[in-house]
Write a protein that holds these residues in place. Structure first.
Motif, PDB file in Angstrom:
ATOM      1  N   ALA A   1      50.032 -47.497 -56.385  1.00 16.61           N
ATOM      2  CA  ALA A   1      50.871 -47.808 -55.220  1.00 16.61           C
ATOM      3  C   ALA A   1      50.913 -49.313 -54.965  1.00 16.61           C
ATOM      4  N   GLU A   2      49.773 -49.980 -55.109  1.00 12.90           N
ATOM      5  CA  GLU A   2      49.735 -51.430 -54.907  1.00 12.90           C
ATOM      6  C   GLU A   2      50.524 -52.154 -55.990  1.00 12.90           C
ATOM      7  N   THR A   3      50.527 -51.601 -57.198  1.00 12.04           N
ATOM      8  CA  THR A   3      51.329 -52.196 -58.272  1.00 12.04           C
ATOM      9  C   THR A   3      52.814 -52.128 -57.930  1.00 12.04           C
ATOM     10  N   LEU A   4      53.257 -50.998 -57.389  1.00 11.80           N
ATOM     11  CA  LEU A   4      54.667 -50.863 -56.982  1.00 11.80           C
ATOM     12  C   LEU A   4      54.996 -51.822 -55.840  1.00 11.80           C
ATOM     13  N   ASP A   5      54.059 -51.981 -54.901  1.00 17.50           N
ATOM     14  CA  ASP A   5      54.273 -52.948 -53.811  1.00 17.50           C
ATOM     15  C   ASP A   5      54.410 -54.362 -54.371  1.00 17.50           C
ATOM     16  N   ALA A   6      53.573 -54.684 -55.361  1.00 14.90           N
ATOM     17  CA  ALA A   6      53.631 -56.021 -55.957  1.00 14.90           C
ATOM     18  C   ALA A   6      54.954 -56.240 -56.684  1.00 14.90           C
ATOM     19  N   PHE A   7      55.482 -55.185 -57.328  1.00 11.18           N
ATOM     20  CA  PHE A   7      56.800 -55.283 -57.964  1.00 11.18           C
ATOM     21  C   PHE A   7      57.868 -55.617 -56.924  1.00 11.18           C
ATOM     22  N   ALA A   8      57.776 -54.963 -55.766  1.00  8.04           N
ATOM     23  CA  ALA A   8      58.749 -55.227 -54.698  1.00  8.04           C
ATOM     24  C   ALA A   8      58.642 -56.669 -54.210  1.00  8.04           C
ATOM     25  N   VAL A   9      57.404 -57.157 -54.064  1.00  5.64           N
ATOM     26  CA  VAL A   9      57.195 -58.550 -53.658  1.00  5.64           C
ATOM     27  C   VAL A   9      57.778 -59.498 -54.694  1.00  5.64           C
ATOM     28  N   LEU A  10      57.560 -59.175 -55.966  1.00  9.35           N
ATOM     29  CA  LEU A  10      58.068 -60.014 -57.050  1.00  9.35           C
ATOM     30  C   LEU A  10      59.590 -60.116 -57.007  1.00  9.35           C
ATOM     31  N   SER A  11      60.253 -59.012 -56.686  1.00  6.30           N
ATOM     32  CA  SER A  11      61.721 -59.027 -56.634  1.00  6.30           C
ATOM     33  C   SER A  11      62.244 -59.890 -55.488  1.00  6.30           C
ATOM     34  N   HIS A  12      61.414 -60.081 -54.440  1.00  2.19           N
ATOM     35  CA  HIS A  12      61.841 -60.894 -53.301  1.00  2.19           C
ATOM     36  C   HIS A  12      61.556 -62.382 -53.508  1.00  2.19           C
ATOM     37  N   VAL A  13      60.379 -62.720 -54.032  1.00  3.92           N
ATOM     38  CA  VAL A  13      60.002 -64.139 -54.119  1.00  3.92           C
ATOM     39  C   VAL A  13      60.429 -64.778 -55.433  1.00  3.92           C
ATOM     40  N   GLY A  14      60.664 -63.962 -56.481  1.00  5.81           N
ATOM     41  CA  GLY A  14      61.079 -64.523 -57.759  1.00  5.81           C
ATOM     42  C   GLY A  14      59.932 -65.217 -58.478  1.00  5.81           C
ATOM     43  N   ILE A  15      60.271 -65.897 -59.580  1.00  6.68           N
ATOM     44  CA  ILE A  15      59.233 -66.518 -60.410  1.00  6.68           C
ATOM     45  C   ILE A  15      59.402 -68.032 -60.529  1.00  6.68           C
ATOM     46  N   ARG A  16      60.355 -68.594 -59.826  1.00  9.07           N
ATOM     47  CA  ARG A  16      60.593 -70.033 -59.963  1.00  9.07           C
ATOM     48  C   ARG A  16      59.462 -70.860 -59.353  1.00  9.07           C
ATOM     49  N   ASP A  17      58.981 -70.426 -58.199  1.00  3.28           N
ATOM     50  CA  ASP A  17      57.918 -71.160 -57.502  1.00  3.28           C
ATOM     51  C   ASP A  17      56.588 -70.473 -57.804  1.00  3.28           C
ATOM     52  N   LYS A  18      55.789 -71.083 -58.677  1.00  2.00           N
ATOM     53  CA  LYS A  18      54.537 -70.462 -59.114  1.00  2.00           C
ATOM     54  C   LYS A  18      53.553 -70.311 -57.958  1.00  2.00           C
ATOM     55  N   THR A  19      53.464 -71.323 -57.095  1.00  2.00           N
ATOM     56  CA  THR A  19      52.523 -71.265 -55.972  1.00  2.00           C
ATOM     57  C   THR A  19      52.901 -70.151 -55.003  1.00  2.00           C
ATOM     58  N   LEU A  20      54.195 -70.034 -54.703  1.00  4.82           N
ATOM     59  CA  LEU A  20      54.661 -68.968 -53.814  1.00  4.82           C
ATOM     60  C   LEU A  20      54.382 -67.599 -54.419  1.00  4.82           C
ATOM     61  N   LEU A  21      54.627 -67.458 -55.719  1.00  4.45           N
ATOM     62  CA  LEU A  21      54.384 -66.181 -56.395  1.00  4.45           C
ATOM     63  C   LEU A  21      52.903 -65.809 -56.337  1.00  4.45           C
ATOM     64  N   ARG A  22      52.034 -66.783 -56.605  1.00  6.86           N
ATOM     65  CA  ARG A  22      50.596 -66.505 -56.581  1.00  6.86           C
ATOM     66  C   ARG A  22      50.137 -66.101 -55.184  1.00  6.86           C
ATOM     67  N   ASP A  23      50.580 -66.830 -54.159  1.00  8.93           N
ATOM     68  CA  ASP A  23      50.156 -66.515 -52.790  1.00  8.93           C
ATOM     69  C   ASP A  23      50.659 -65.142 -52.360  1.00  8.93           C
ATOM     70  N   ALA A  24      51.899 -64.810 -52.723  1.00 11.71           N
ATOM     71  CA  ALA A  24      52.473 -63.523 -52.321  1.00 11.71           C
ATOM     72  C   ALA A  24      51.743 -62.362 -52.993  1.00 11.71           C
ATOM     73  N   LEU A  25      51.475 -62.496 -54.293  1.00 18.16           N
ATOM     74  CA  LEU A  25      50.769 -61.426 -55.000  1.00 18.16           C
ATOM     75  C   LEU A  25      49.315 -61.322 -54.540  1.00 18.16           C
ATOM     76  N   GLU A  26      48.722 -62.455 -54.209  1.00 14.41           N
ATOM     77  CA  GLU A  26      47.334 -62.428 -53.729  1.00 14.41           C
ATOM     78  C   GLU A  26      47.234 -61.668 -52.413  1.00 14.41           C
ATOM     79  N   LEU A  27      48.190 -61.895 -51.506  1.00 15.64           N
ATOM     80  CA  LEU A  27      48.195 -61.167 -50.236  1.00 15.64           C
ATOM     81  C   LEU A  27      48.393 -59.670 -50.454  1.00 15.64           C
ATOM     82  N   THR A  28      49.098 -59.307 -51.511  1.00 14.46           N
ATOM     83  CA  THR A  28      49.406 -57.903 -51.766  1.00 14.46           C
ATOM     84  C   THR A  28      48.269 -57.173 -52.475  1.00 14.46           C
ATOM     85  N   LEU A  29      47.581 -57.858 -53.392  1.00 16.38           N
ATOM     86  CA  LEU A  29      46.656 -57.163 -54.291  1.00 16.38           C
ATOM     87  C   LEU A  29      45.177 -57.428 -54.014  1.00 16.38           C
ATOM     88  N   ALA A  30      44.831 -58.598 -53.511  1.00 16.33           N
ATOM     89  CA  ALA A  30      43.414 -58.926 -53.296  1.00 16.33           C
ATOM     90  C   ALA A  30      43.006 -58.558 -51.877  1.00 16.33           C
TER      91      ALA A  30
END
Length: 446
Positions: free
Chosen positions: A22-51
């Protein structure tokens, strides 16, 4: 992108970060919103979701950075080692002694063109299927194969066959090897063992118990508990088969009348056996204490299938610690046993006489006696006659010693005088030895 993200999730799980489906699916949803252009934003968003904890957040940052920066030759060569070298002289010498691949690789280092070297390493790793690495032992294999692909072995041969090889060339050889090793190690940690625990446990299982550092013993204890739990399950399954007996025709027919005589429910004549009592005598002096800890822990975990287990500890005098193990957690019970009875000079004769006084009347042909100790008696009278008397009263005697046979009988060791009265004397200084002995003990007590 989906495949890359799945690899990232796998790397996080290897780092002991709990990531559910379930957390993996949530992280996929976060990824679709923040994208991959900004590495720092991506790391912070995934960290809030998974850690979920501070410790997991720290491991997440380390794993995330390692995952997206898994390039070889990230560390530049030391300028102090290469600053004053004669570039053309080194390259000319290597052209006459090695292939063009070696010359090109050395030239890339001298020009600090590490991107080219990293690409060569990744291409070699891809051809060798480095992504399939699964065990610690495979690391050296992949390091050697990638080094061969970059022709580093030619540099090894050149340095090995040239007595006055340039120090800079010797350093370059070491630099290539180290960078390739670091790259393979990073891949292993990402795919298999991010925290290093598996490597630690593998090393612990291959090490003598008295050589395991104290800070690692907690993880080794967990392995012992898992092995004991598996052994208990296997023993119960074998015991059910062993005590099943022969088919009881009368009971089977009565139970299957409702099925028109079809034998759906089989009934067996059970063998009723008197359970054996196991007496364990542990030498807890300083020379044997670490091995005694793990043996006592293993036996503690086997109490479900060895209900008639009585434990004794001794150094100079012997005392029973069965009640301590029944009333306290394993850690506290073991430490209490070592603290109370681990004092004074070891005296096996005195311990055996104390045991005879405490339990001599209870010993019978269903009892099993286990002695853990190195047999070093500090030059006291060994009194093998007392031990012989005890062995005659019981079904079997096992003696476990942390020393190898070539040490038996040396100095104050009296184990060779006790050995003739034992069913088996075995070296027991590794976890696998304790596991093997436990299997023999469970077989003897069926």
């Amino acid at each position: 992108m989906d495949a890359t993200f799945a690899l990232l999730v796998n790397a996080l799980r290897n780092a002991d970060i709990r990531v559910s489906t379930a957390e993996t699916l949530d992280a996929f949803a976060v990824l679709s919103h923040v994208g991959i252009r900004d590495k720092t934003l991506l790391r912070d968003a995934l960290e809030l979701t998974l850690a979920k904890t501070l410790d997991e957040k720290k491991r997440f940052d380390e794993t995330f950075d390692r995952f997206f920066e898994q390039l070889a030759f990230r560390v530049p060569a030391k300028r102090a080692m290469l600053g004053d070298v004669d570039r053309e002289s080194i390259l000319e010498t290597l052209r006459t002694k090695t292939s063009n691949d070696v010359v090109d690789a050395v030239e890339s280092v001298l020009d600090d063109d590490r991107d080219r070297l990293a690409m060569l390493v990744q291409e070699a790793a891809s051809r060798l299927n480095l992504g399939n690495i699964r065990t610690l032992r495979e690391k050296s294999y992949y390091v050697d194969r990638i080094a061969d692909a970059l022709s580093v072995s030619e540099l090894d041969d050149y340095v090995g066959s040239t007595e006055n090889a340039d120090p800079a060339v010797r350093y370059l050889r070491q630099y290539f090897r180290q960078q390739i090793h670091d790259y393979v190690d990073a891949q292993y940690r990402l795919r298999v063992d991010a925290t290093g625990k598996r490597a630690l446990l593998a090393a612990a299982l291959d090490s003598n118990l008295d050589q395991i550092p104290l800070e690692y013993q907690h993880e080794v204890r967990r392995v012992v508990e898992k092995l004991a739990d598996k052994l208990v399950r296997d023993h119960r399954r074998r015991l059910r088969k062993a005590t099943r007996g022969v088919l009881d025709i009368k009971k089977t027919l009565r139970r299957n009348v409702a099925y028109d005589g079809t034998m759906f429910d089989l009934r067996w004549r059970r063998h009723k056996r008197e359970k054996s009592t196991v007496y364990v005598l542990c030498d807890v002096s300083s020379s044997v204490a670490r091995v005694a800890r793990f043996l006592l822990l293993f036996l503690y975990e086997l109490t479900d299938v060895l209900p008639n287990l009585r434990a004794f500890s001794f150094s100079s005098r012997l005392g029973e610690v069965t009640d301590i193990f029944r009333s306290k957690p394993s850690d506290e019970a073991i430490e209490d046993a070592l603290f109370v009875w681990g004092k004074g000079n070891t005296d096996y004769a005195r311990a055996f006489m104390d045991f005879r006084e405490l339990c001599g009347k209870d010993l019978n042909n269903r009892a099993v006696l286990v002695v853990l100790g190195d047999g070093r008696n500090n030059y006291y009278d060994a009194r093998p006659d007392v031990f012989k008397e005890l062995s005659k009263r019981v079904k079997q005697v096992f003696w476990l010693t942390p020393e190898t046979p070539d040490s038996w009988g040396e100095g104050d060791s009296e184990i060779r005088r006790y050995a003739p009265h034992c069913f088996r004397v075995v070296t027991c200084n590794r976890i696998e030895h304790i596991e093997r002995f436990a299997e023999s003990l469970l077989t003897a007590t069926r």
